[in-house]
Design an enzyme around this catalytic site. Structure first.
Site, PDB file in Angstrom:
ATOM      1  N   CYS A  98       0.837  -1.204   0.000  1.00  0.00           N
ATOM      2  CA  CYS A  98       0.000   0.000   0.000  1.00  0.00           C
ATOM      3  C   CYS A  98       0.873   1.256   0.000  1.00  0.00           C
ATOM      4  O   CYS A  98       1.759   1.396   0.842  1.00  0.00           O
ATOM      5  CB  CYS A  98      -0.913   0.005   1.216  1.00  0.00           C
ATOM      6  SG  CYS A  98      -2.011   1.454   1.274  1.00  0.00           S
ATOM      7  N   LYS A 137       1.901  -9.683   0.512  1.00  0.00           N
ATOM      8  CA  LYS A 137       1.480  -9.008  -0.715  1.00  0.00           C
ATOM      9  C   LYS A 137       2.407  -7.818  -0.904  1.00  0.00           C
ATOM     10  O   LYS A 137       2.501  -6.952  -0.040  1.00  0.00           O
ATOM     11  CB  LYS A 137       0.028  -8.544  -0.635  1.00  0.00           C
ATOM     12  CG  LYS A 137      -0.484  -7.925  -1.940  1.00  0.00           C
ATOM     13  CD  LYS A 137      -1.979  -7.603  -1.841  1.00  0.00           C
ATOM     14  CE  LYS A 137      -2.523  -7.149  -3.204  1.00  0.00           C
ATOM     15  NZ  LYS A 137      -2.031  -5.821  -3.593  1.00  0.00           N
ATOM     16  N   HIS A 169       1.936  -7.434  -6.791  1.00  0.00           N
ATOM     17  CA  HIS A 169       1.327  -6.414  -7.641  1.00  0.00           C
ATOM     18  C   HIS A 169       2.411  -5.979  -8.615  1.00  0.00           C
ATOM     19  O   HIS A 169       3.428  -5.414  -8.217  1.00  0.00           O
ATOM     20  CB  HIS A 169       0.861  -5.231  -6.785  1.00  0.00           C
ATOM     21  CG  HIS A 169       0.095  -4.204  -7.561  1.00  0.00           C
ATOM     22  ND1 HIS A 169      -0.839  -3.383  -6.981  1.00  0.00           N
ATOM     23  CD2 HIS A 169       0.122  -3.853  -8.873  1.00  0.00           C
ATOM     24  CE1 HIS A 169      -1.352  -2.568  -7.896  1.00  0.00           C
ATOM     25  NE2 HIS A 169      -0.780  -2.844  -9.049  1.00  0.00           N
ATOM     26  N   ASN A 209      -1.061  -9.888  -9.323  1.00  0.00           N
ATOM     27  CA  ASN A 209      -2.061  -8.854  -9.065  1.00  0.00           C
ATOM     28  C   ASN A 209      -1.726  -7.633  -9.911  1.00  0.00           C
ATOM     29  O   ASN A 209      -0.566  -7.361 -10.191  1.00  0.00           O
ATOM     30  CB  ASN A 209      -2.050  -8.500  -7.574  1.00  0.00           C
ATOM     31  CG  ASN A 209      -2.970  -7.333  -7.229  1.00  0.00           C
ATOM     32  OD1 ASN A 209      -2.552  -6.387  -6.566  1.00  0.00           O
ATOM     33  ND2 ASN A 209      -4.211  -7.396  -7.648  1.00  0.00           N
ATOM     34  N   GLY A 210      -2.775  -6.911 -10.318  1.00  0.00           N
ATOM     35  CA  GLY A 210      -2.572  -5.673 -11.045  1.00  0.00           C
ATOM     36  C   GLY A 210      -3.044  -5.742 -12.485  1.00  0.00           C
ATOM     37  O   GLY A 210      -2.497  -6.501 -13.284  1.00  0.00           O
TER      38      GLY A 210
END
Length: 338
Positions: A98, A137, A169, A209-210
């Protein structure tokens, strides 16, 4: 490794702040019985210092479900992980991706990509505290880091700390100069790098992811050798397009669901929520995208959006919205047949 959670990680719904709360996860579970669901990020200080145990609330039907934690203190994260495991979560995930200013100020999230040794200590402490899987993550790098150099070193440290599953990600995060929203779109995707990481770490379960917004794209990533795919905004805004066929297409088991049957399945849950003192909009705000891309979608959103906040609004409003939507859908089908 938790085999159930590992199998479910073949397709997962990303943790998303203000979105993947317990009502959202219950809704998603009505569409797919097999996909892995994640909580919003919960900070370790909120649990350990603030004793905000309500943040761990979830319905038993949500399983398999993972708790995502944010933090950077090994002892505090270990205690938070223990609380999550005691609450029944199948997996504890550490957020190292994040990019928000608020998260950076707490010295966790994507900024931790700059201190892989600290992340490894956090993971080791968490693993000592719980028996469930501890996962990570992350991004492929941050700021001026070179992902081709940073990511292999980062993953090597994670493996050394005992991590068996990671979600990557496939974008860098720019901690200075880009907003969290811009960090989801502007940094270019580097899928080939993630695939190379799978070649370097063949025993590590790697989810991508992404930028993945269809089941077809998810299946392509799996066919190319990755172990799992995590979908975020598409699974929230067009949930039926992602989750209603997921069990059959991604997991090879189970039957498809439909938005109509999902709405009907939600009615007892909504009724119980209202009887417990909750508000209709707390649940229905997550249901607005159920008919996205289908005839009647705009009507469905309008009826729920305008009516859910009214005093006394209940399941009757949801049923009325469904009836109006189905009527419009039928009329549209008849018009096309003429």
């Amino acid at each position: 490794m938790n085999r159930a959670a590992c199998s479910a990680a073949r397709l997962s719904v990303a943790p998303m702040m203000d979105w993947t709360d317990r009502h959202c996860r219950y809704l998603h579970r009505q569409m797919s019985k097999r996909a892995l669901l994640y909580t919003e990020m919960v900070t370790a200080p909120a649990l350990v210092r603030g004793r905000a145990m309500h943040l761990l609330d979830h319905d038993p039907s949500e399983h398999p479900v993972a708790l995502q934690l944010g933090g950077s203190d090994p002892a505090e994260l270990a205690e938070a992980a223990y609380l999550g495991a005691q609450a029944g979560y199948d997996e504890i995930n550490l957020n190292v991706g994040c990019p928000s200013d608020r998260v950076q100020s707490g010295a966790f999230g994507a900024v931790l990509m700059k201190d892989a040794a600290l992340v490894a200590r956090c993971i080791a402490a968490m693993r000592r505290a719980v028996d469930v899987d501890v996962t990570v993550k992350c991004r492929i790098g941050v700021d001026d880091q070179t992902p081709e150099e940073v990511l292999p070193e980062f993953l090597s440290r994670m493996v050394g700390a005992g991590v068996e599953r990671v979600t990557v990600h496939a974008r860098k995060a720019w901690l200075d100069g880009l907003s969290p929203k811009e960090n989801r779109d502007i940094p270019p995707l580097d899928y080939p790098l993630v695939h190379r990481m799978k070649e370097l770490f063949p025993n590590l379960h790697i989810s991508l992811n992404g930028g993945i917004n269809t089941l077809g794209a998810a299946q392509a990533a799996l066919d190319a050798g990755l172990d799992g795919v995590m979908i975020g905004r598409a699974a929230y805004h067009q949930p039926s397009e992602i989750l209603c066929q997921a069990d059959r297409r991604i997991f090879g088991a189970g039957s498809d669901t439909t938005p109509e049957t999902v709405v009907l399945a939600m009615l007892p849950y909504i009724e119980a929520h209202l009887e417990a003192g909750g508000k209709l909009a707390q649940v229905t705000r997550h249901m607005l995208g159920l008919f996205a891309g289908r005839p009647g979608a705009r009507l469905w959103r309008r009826v729920l959006s305008e009516g859910a906040h009214h005093t006394g609004a209940g399941t009757e409003l949801v049923q009325d919205a469904l009836e109006q939507t189905m009527t419009q859908s039928t009329l549209a089908a008849q018009a096309c047949a003429v």
